[in-house]
Design an enzyme around this catalytic site. Structure first.
Site: not given
Ligand code: AMP
Length: 178
Positions: A98, A61
């Site tokens: 996680e 995305r």
């Molecule tokens: P993080 O590495 O935890 O910051 O997760 C970010 C990545 O996971 C991004 O590429 C987001 O598109 C996806 N992502 C994580 N949580 C969500 C959520 N609640 N809704 C949509 N996409 C998410």
């Protein structure tokens, strides 16, 4: 710009992809022409007076927003991809999830030394993905100008995690969700 109206265009899907996750679905935002323009223009306004050589989008995305931003900034676009997708020599970075771990890759020759790079993804949650992307850009020789997101889930403190590495964080829409 009415940010609450933009937020209303983003669908929230409970328990996707697994129980307990509130998924923020940008597809309902980008199918609306005005909302799509507001999202890309928000990013463009931040960077239009800066010298940005490359926009690096995180699969998948991050490509949706990174590509039009690069085009508008007259910058190049660099894909940061999931493993084994890029055809030439790559640099890889792993990060913790996680449960378990994941990794992303960039072409080893994608960035000239010292080039100024903006990292783009749709959503900032824990910051693990974006920190790994920052490390990749730095390892490839680039300077990370900042990391920018359409959505930030503020309670997860991803911005703090990224800012600790000396990288500025920009986000358009803040959600009090974890
Ligand atoms: P993080 O590495 O935890 O910051 O997760 C970010 C990545 O996971 C991004 O590429 C987001 O598109 C996806 N992502 C994580 N949580 C969500 C959520 N609640 N809704 C949509 N996409 C998410």
């Amino acid at each position: 710009m009415n940010l609450e109206a933009v937020k209303e265009k983003i669908r929230q899907v409970p328990d996707f992809p697994k129980k307990g996750i509130q998924f923020l679905d940008i597809t309902t935002g980008i199918k609306d022409a005005e909302t799509l323009q507001q999202m890309v223009d928000f990013l463009y306004d931040i960077y239009k007076d800066k010298k940005i050589d490359y926009v690096a989008g995180i699969e998948s995305r991050g490509f949706i927003f990174g590509m039009p931003l690069a085009y508008k900034l007259n910058a190049g676009f660099i894909p940061i991809r999931k493993p084994n997708k890029l055809p030439a020599e790559t640099i890889k970075e792993s990060y913790d999830l996680e449960y378990g771990s994941d990794s992303i890759e960039i072409h080893a020759d994608a960035i000239e030394k010292g080039a100024n790079v903006v990292i783009i993804d749709d959503l900032l949650a824990t910051g693990g993905t974006a920190c790994a992307a920052c490390n990749l850009v730095k390892k490839a020789g680039g300077n990370v100008d900042s990391a920018a997101f359409i959505i930030e889930l503020t309670p997860l403190k991803g911005a703090e995690k990224i800012e600790k590495t000396g990288v500025e964080v920009i986000s358009m829409l803040k959600y009090d969700l974890d």
